[in-house]
Write an enzyme that holds these catalytic residues in place. Structure first.
Site, mmCIF file in Angstrom:
data_model
loop_
_atom_site.group_PDB
_atom_site.id
_atom_site.type_symbol
_atom_site.label_atom_id
_atom_site.label_comp_id
_atom_site.label_asym_id
_atom_site.label_seq_id
_atom_site.Cartn_x
_atom_site.Cartn_y
_atom_site.Cartn_z
ATOM 1 N N GLY A 19 0.851 -1.187 0.000
ATOM 2 C CA GLY A 19 0.000 0.000 0.000
ATOM 3 C C GLY A 19 0.882 1.231 0.000
ATOM 4 C CB CYS A 20 0.395 4.589 1.437
ATOM 5 S SG CYS A 20 1.295 6.141 1.598
#
Length: 184
Positions: A19-20
């Site tokens: 993810g981020c």
């Protein structure tokens, strides 16, 4: 001089998409034996992509981190555990508040040994929980890793207030607390 070369050769690299990438640096930094964690992009078809290009979901890249570690101090299976306990491996559409292919999870292996250890690790998570849903994180061969722009590196240190609000607001903090903390 020869000694320096030997030391450098002792380090290994692990690459993960979780993810981020802002949220994937800090978990590794707190462990002895982790030499460096770099935010970047991997898995796509555009050379030297920018953050804006990757966010457009047209390059095929994942936001990822590349972890340099000393296997004499911390093992690859330990590095894998840090990765698993930083993500939701059952979410095929992204991570928490971030949706889309650039935010999907993946393990990118750099050797057949890493591949085998990642497969064992994934199987153990699937069998022993804490999830009932299938683990969807793929195990893929490592490809070119492009470091992200400097303002993304060590974001949690540069902007602790914003990072903290994002970590909680995205839903990541609560999920990790509910699912991964051993004292639940």
């Amino acid at each position: 001089m020869e000694n320096t070369t030997q030391n450098e050769q002792q380090y290994e690299i692990a690459t993960f998409a979780g993810g981020c990438f802002w949220c994937m640096v800090k978990p590794f930094h707190k462990y002895e034996g982790v030499i460096e964690v770099v935010s970047g992009y991997t898995g796509g078809h555009v050379p030297n992509p920018t953050y804006e290009q990757v966010c457009s979901e047209t390059t095929g890249h994942y936001e990822a981190v590349q972890v340099t570690f000393d296997p004499k101090v911390i093992s690859y299976p330990q590095i894998l555990n840090i990765f698993w306990e930083s993500i939701d491996p059952t979410d095929a559409g992204g991570q928490f508040g971030d949706r889309g292919s650039s935010y999907k999870t993946a393990i990118f292996y750099h050797s057949e040994q890493q591949k085998a250890q990642a497969e064992v690790s994934k199987s153990e998570i699937q069998q022993n929980g804490p999830f009932e849903s299938p683990i969807v994180t793929p195990i893929l061969p490592a490809v070119t890793f492009y470091p992200a722009e400097e303002y993304h590196q060590d974001y949690y240190k540069k902007h602790p207030g914003h990072y903290g609000r994002y970590f909680v607001g995205s839903g990541r903090a609560g999920f990790l607390e509910r699912n991964w903390r051993k004292d639940n």
